[in-house]
Design a protein around this motif. Structure first.
Motif, PDB file in Angstrom:
ATOM      1  N   UNK A   1       9.279   5.228 -10.333  1.00  0.00           N
ATOM      2  CA  UNK A   1       9.700   3.704 -11.152  1.00  0.00           C
ATOM      3  C   UNK A   1      11.106   3.410 -10.701  1.00  0.00           C
ATOM      4  N   UNK A   2      11.178   1.965 -10.781  1.00  0.00           N
ATOM      5  CA  UNK A   2      12.336   1.423 -10.466  1.00  0.00           C
ATOM      6  C   UNK A   2      13.215   1.260 -11.323  1.00  0.00           C
ATOM      7  N   UNK A   3      14.317   0.434 -11.409  1.00  0.00           N
ATOM      8  CA  UNK A   3      14.953   0.118 -12.436  1.00  0.00           C
ATOM      9  C   UNK A   3      14.671  -0.682 -13.406  1.00  0.00           C
ATOM     10  N   UNK A   4      13.620  -1.461 -13.273  1.00  0.00           N
ATOM     11  CA  UNK A   4      12.997  -2.543 -13.971  1.00  0.00           C
ATOM     12  C   UNK A   4      11.787  -2.012 -14.914  1.00  0.00           C
ATOM     13  N   UNK A   5      11.377  -0.524 -14.288  1.00  0.00           N
ATOM     14  CA  UNK A   5      10.248   0.327 -14.891  1.00  0.00           C
ATOM     15  C   UNK A   5       8.873  -0.341 -14.167  1.00  0.00           C
ATOM     16  N   UNK A   6       9.145  -1.037 -12.974  1.00  0.00           N
ATOM     17  CA  UNK A   6       7.845  -1.126 -12.348  1.00  0.00           C
ATOM     18  C   UNK A   6       7.341   0.292 -11.523  1.00  0.00           C
ATOM     19  N   UNK A   7       6.050   0.508 -11.736  1.00  0.00           N
ATOM     20  CA  UNK A   7       5.624   1.936 -11.136  1.00  0.00           C
ATOM     21  C   UNK A   7       5.287   1.857  -9.549  1.00  0.00           C
ATOM     22  N   UNK A   8       5.788   2.788  -8.815  1.00  0.00           N
ATOM     23  CA  UNK A   8       5.574   2.678  -7.308  1.00  0.00           C
ATOM     24  C   UNK A   8       5.028   3.998  -6.801  1.00  0.00           C
ATOM     25  N   UNK A   9       3.661   3.770  -6.197  1.00  0.00           N
ATOM     26  CA  UNK A   9       2.995   5.226  -5.680  1.00  0.00           C
ATOM     27  C   UNK A   9       3.324   5.135  -4.213  1.00  0.00           C
ATOM     28  N   UNK A  10       3.428   6.431  -3.909  1.00  0.00           N
ATOM     29  CA  UNK A  10       3.996   6.598  -2.534  1.00  0.00           C
ATOM     30  C   UNK A  10       3.092   7.577  -1.944  1.00  0.00           C
ATOM     31  N   UNK A  11       2.767   7.546  -0.667  1.00  0.00           N
ATOM     32  CA  UNK A  11       2.129   8.721  -0.131  1.00  0.00           C
ATOM     33  C   UNK A  11       3.023   9.102   1.210  1.00  0.00           C
ATOM     34  N   UNK A  12       3.516  10.309   1.006  1.00  0.00           N
ATOM     35  CA  UNK A  12       4.487  10.704   1.888  1.00  0.00           C
ATOM     36  C   UNK A  12       4.205  12.144   2.386  1.00  0.00           C
ATOM     37  N   UNK A  13       4.539  12.397   3.735  1.00  0.00           N
ATOM     38  CA  UNK A  13       4.329  13.682   4.389  1.00  0.00           C
ATOM     39  C   UNK A  13       5.197  14.737   3.950  1.00  0.00           C
ATOM     40  N   UNK A  14       6.234  14.444   3.413  1.00  0.00           N
ATOM     41  CA  UNK A  14       7.377  15.471   2.923  1.00  0.00           C
ATOM     42  C   UNK A  14       7.393  15.270   1.460  1.00  0.00           C
ATOM     43  N   UNK A  15       7.852  16.463   0.862  1.00  0.00           N
ATOM     44  CA  UNK A  15       7.874  16.744  -0.508  1.00  0.00           C
ATOM     45  C   UNK A  15       9.375  15.995  -0.853  1.00  0.00           C
ATOM     46  N   UNK A  16       9.230  15.611  -2.249  1.00  0.00           N
ATOM     47  CA  UNK A  16      10.193  15.084  -2.683  1.00  0.00           C
ATOM     48  C   UNK A  16      10.672  16.105  -4.032  1.00  0.00           C
TER      49      UNK A  16
ATOM     50  N   UNK B   1      14.035  -0.702  -1.756  1.00  0.00           N
ATOM     51  CA  UNK B   1      14.190  -0.280  -3.064  1.00  0.00           C
ATOM     52  C   UNK B   1      14.733   1.018  -3.355  1.00  0.00           C
ATOM     53  N   UNK B   2      15.138   1.173  -4.628  1.00  0.00           N
ATOM     54  CA  UNK B   2      15.578   2.521  -5.052  1.00  0.00           C
ATOM     55  C   UNK B   2      14.641   2.858  -6.162  1.00  0.00           C
ATOM     56  N   UNK B   3      14.160   4.147  -6.069  1.00  0.00           N
ATOM     57  CA  UNK B   3      13.208   4.476  -7.188  1.00  0.00           C
ATOM     58  C   UNK B   3      13.582   5.746  -7.526  1.00  0.00           C
ATOM     59  N   UNK B   4      13.035   6.399  -8.868  1.00  0.00           N
ATOM     60  CA  UNK B   4      13.002   7.682  -9.289  1.00  0.00           C
ATOM     61  C   UNK B   4      11.906   8.481  -9.285  1.00  0.00           C
ATOM     62  N   UNK B   5      11.958   9.595  -8.876  1.00  0.00           N
ATOM     63  CA  UNK B   5      10.346  10.231  -8.648  1.00  0.00           C
ATOM     64  C   UNK B   5      10.020  10.996  -9.994  1.00  0.00           C
ATOM     65  N   UNK B   6       8.862  10.567 -10.582  1.00  0.00           N
ATOM     66  CA  UNK B   6       8.609  11.110 -11.825  1.00  0.00           C
ATOM     67  C   UNK B   6       7.572  12.198 -11.707  1.00  0.00           C
ATOM     68  N   UNK B   7       6.583  12.136 -10.561  1.00  0.00           N
ATOM     69  CA  UNK B   7       5.485  13.163 -10.601  1.00  0.00           C
ATOM     70  C   UNK B   7       5.185  13.435  -8.961  1.00  0.00           C
TER      71      UNK B   7
ATOM     72  N   UNK C   1       0.721  -1.234   0.068  1.00  0.00           N
ATOM     73  CA  UNK C   1      -0.072   0.185   0.137  1.00  0.00           C
ATOM     74  C   UNK C   1       0.786   1.397   0.109  1.00  0.00           C
ATOM     75  N   UNK C   2       0.565   2.294  -0.842  1.00  0.00           N
ATOM     76  CA  UNK C   2       1.333   3.645  -0.773  1.00  0.00           C
ATOM     77  C   UNK C   2       1.564   4.384   0.555  1.00  0.00           C
ATOM     78  N   UNK C   3       0.975   4.150   1.334  1.00  0.00           N
ATOM     79  CA  UNK C   3       0.866   4.782   2.702  1.00  0.00           C
ATOM     80  C   UNK C   3       1.767   4.060   3.708  1.00  0.00           C
ATOM     81  N   UNK C   4       2.158   2.582   3.095  1.00  0.00           N
ATOM     82  CA  UNK C   4       3.208   1.804   4.016  1.00  0.00           C
ATOM     83  C   UNK C   4       4.508   1.886   3.412  1.00  0.00           C
ATOM     84  N   UNK C   5       4.651   2.793   2.466  1.00  0.00           N
ATOM     85  CA  UNK C   5       6.078   3.131   1.906  1.00  0.00           C
ATOM     86  C   UNK C   5       6.833   4.264   2.568  1.00  0.00           C
ATOM     87  N   UNK C   6       7.958   4.140   2.953  1.00  0.00           N
ATOM     88  CA  UNK C   6       8.442   5.445   3.780  1.00  0.00           C
ATOM     89  C   UNK C   6       9.629   5.922   2.909  1.00  0.00           C
TER      90      UNK C   6
END
Length: 364
Positions: free
Chosen positions: A310-325, A291-297, A277-282
């Motif tokens: 997205x990660x190096x294999x182009x999997x998409x990852x949605x993250x809900x964060x309290x701080x701006x990236x 995991x290492x990802x690149x911020x797209x939007x 779940x996106x809220x479980x990713x810190x």
């Protein structure tokens, strides 16, 4: 189940070659709030119509307190329905709308007045009995429809997407009011919706449906935290879903790495799907992330930043964060074993249980 009031046993509904319901089985306990949740056309309203007596099942049994009611006329069933469009009579005032069913049954006038005023009190419309329907807001009209249903003292109240016509703020307020009303009345509610948030907020138990079948039943926390398959995980809230492999009990592999998890009971090397779940990713530093990802939007939602990456294999990852990236930045994402939810790949609950029994027999 203790205090079972309604049960469906192997219920099918067909319209020619079209299967509307396929082997529906469930029990409803007295005094609980249940929700049928699923997309349009999944069969949830058909269940309500069969239970109310507006249409008949092709096969199977519908029971009320253990007694078969398949052939019982609608007006003899101890259920009432609140419809999506409320179905109020515009030429009658609030009192007469609520009293309509009692008047048809020729209940004495003094009793009608007492019961109508009590029903209006329960839905917080005291003093509105002389109002015309056209003078009421959408939320007030919805309460009139509920009062008209509960004045008949049903043991089960059926609600067919009654909040869908309301604006977002009023809809949220009415969710709270409906839940409080159900607790005050102490009767069974069966609520139909396609809104996942609505179901999670209001229900004691949820039945998730698709294509005429119940895919999963459980309380809101279980449905959200432990979805049984891809459809449920994707339909209930926002999810990151990736394919993986069960290495062994409590260890799963995905995106080329192995991670601890809280699941067991599957075959070694069995293909699975992973839900995070996106809220479980810190968000964390690259050196500290699992995991290492690149911020797209990223989009600011008021209480969180909704970050797509997205990660190096182009999997998409949605993250809900309290701080701006920073867009374009590489970041780490961290999560715990309890955040890794492993789903049986393409199986129903019954299929998984049968296979697990076979697997355990082979191990012995």
């Amino acid at each position: 189940m203790a205090n079972t009031i309604i049960s469906f046993e192997a219920v099918d509904k067909r319209y020619g070659d079209t299967i509307a319901l396929n082997d529906i089985n469930f029990e409803l306990e007295q005094g609980k709030f249940y929700t049928l949740l699923g997309p349009s056309g999944c069969g949830k309203t058909t269940i309500l119509r069969i239970l109310a007596g507006f249409t008949s099942a092709t096969s199977g049994e519908i029971k009320f307190k253990g007694q078969k009611i398949n052939n019982l006329p609608a007006n003899k069933r101890k259920v009432n329905t609140v419809f999506q469009d409320y179905a109020l009579f515009p030429h009658l005032n609030v009192f007469d709308n609520v009293a309509f069913g009692l008047s048809l049954r020729k209940v004495p006038k003094a009793e009608i007045r007492q019961r109508v005023l009590e029903a209006l009190r329960l839905v917080q419309l005291t003093g509105y009995d002389d109002r015309e329907i056209a003078e009421l807001s959408g939320g007030q009209q919805q309460r009139v429809a509920i009062a008209r249903a509960i004045v008949n003292e049903p043991e089960v109240l059926l609600l067919d997407e009654p909040l869908s016509a309301l604006d977002a703020k009023l809809r949220t307020a009415m969710q709270v009011e409906l839940r409080q009303l159900q607790r005050r009345l102490g009767i069974t509610f069966l609520f139909v919706t396609h809104d996942q948030g609505e179901a999670l907020a209001m229900s004691d138990e949820i039945f998730v449906m698709n294509n005429g079948k119940i895919l999963q039943q459980g309380n809101p926390v279980d449905i959200y935290d432990e979805p049984i398959n891809h459809f449920v995980a994707d339909f209930i809230g926002e999810s990151n879903i990736v394919k993986g492999k069960m290495v062994k009990d409590y260890l799963v592999s995905f995106v080329g790495k192995e991670f601890e998890c809280a699941d067991a009971g599957m075959r070694p090397d069995e293909p699975v799907e992973i839900v995070l779940r996106p809220e479980d990713l810190v968000l964390t530093d690259v050196t500290k992330g699992k995991l290492t990802v690149t911020v797209d939007t990223q989009v600011f939602r008021g209480n969180i930043y909704e970050i797509m990456s997205h990660d190096s294999a182009n999997n998409q990852w949605l993250i809900h964060a309290v701080h701006k990236a920073t867009i374009g930045q590489k970041v780490g994402i961290s999560f715990g074993p309890e955040d890794v939810h492993v789903m049986r790949f393409g199986e129903s609950e019954e299929e998984f249980d049968a296979r697990l029994e076979t697997y355990e027999g082979e191990e012995e």
